[in-house]
Design an enzyme around this catalytic site. Sequence first.
Site: not given
Length: 357
Positions: A294-296
């Site tokens: 995930s990018k986050r």
Amino acid sequence: MDFNDLADLIFPNAKEISYYEEKYPERNLPEGATVTRFAPSPTGFIHIGGLFGSIIDRKLAEQSKGVFILRIEDTDQKREIENGVAQIVDGLKAFDIIPDEGVVSENEEIGNYGPYKQSQRKDIYQAYAKHLIKQGLAYPCFCTPEELEEIRTKQESAKIRPGYYGVWAKYRNFPIDEAVEKIKNGENYIIRFKSQGREDRRIKHKDSIKGNIEFPENDQDIVIIKADGLPTYHFAHAVDDHLMRVTHVIRGDEWVSSLPLHLELFRALGFRPPKYAHTATIMKDENGSKRKISKRKDPEAAVSYYHEQGIPSDAVVEYLLNIANSSFEPWRRANPDKSISEFELQLNKMSVSRSSF
Ligand code: GLU
């Protein structure tokens, strides 16, 4: 009043689609040449999955004397960031991935099948939307956000499949005269596709990676042109990949569920669909289970991370090829000194299950 009048009222200046069909003819390439594209949104970073896909795009085009295109999907203008395009171009360049055609810097592009930024292709999408309206295959929808919310609530409480389809599609069979009147009165609307599909019928498809897959047909009347006049992803995908004469769409398997819709759009528009190759999402092991990177949460999701950590680009590419293709490892063992460019990637040797990174 008929569909032609409605189409002329909505898009008075749109050209006939024959204009675009002639302007972007079939490509004159050697037999078997593969035309691929990487089509990111300019949100300011390249995800490792995007790099994975573009390595495959680049290789397949190169191996077959085809064309690799970089197209920028900037129709969601709320998500856009400054220098987003330059970051993509430079991000790919750092891994030696240079497109043959398409966007090459923030304000430059090369090739005869452009423009390659979707925000500059508004007229083209509108011409094809007009063409669909004329055939009764698209229509204006005047639903307000509140009305759509109301439909959703009703469907939820009745435990019915959500969406804008069949009897729920309020403006699907709306009288043309009344639609014309609403438009003349300045009411807001968007354009929807009028699906001819049925949920109780199934379609079969052969994906170049996943093999034979089967789905219920699409029956959703999805939005094709938004209130700002720009297309949705689905509509732009069909129009662009047709007009850019893309032969193979290689994209993440989060898109596989949209396939019934995409195949229906291609058919309605009179286009031959490309070959689809849906790549398995790259996963991360965490506490004994797998999840998407995930990018986050994960710094390694962004390709810039590898440079910051001092990991050479070639090592990243080697690693990605290794999880992409089962034939890479034996090839590398047999050819420890060869350059990656000599490796032949085979779509039918792509891994189907989700590899851990
Ligand atoms: N713009 C889409 C994305 O960023 C492209 C998907 C596709 O390759 O068709 O996910």
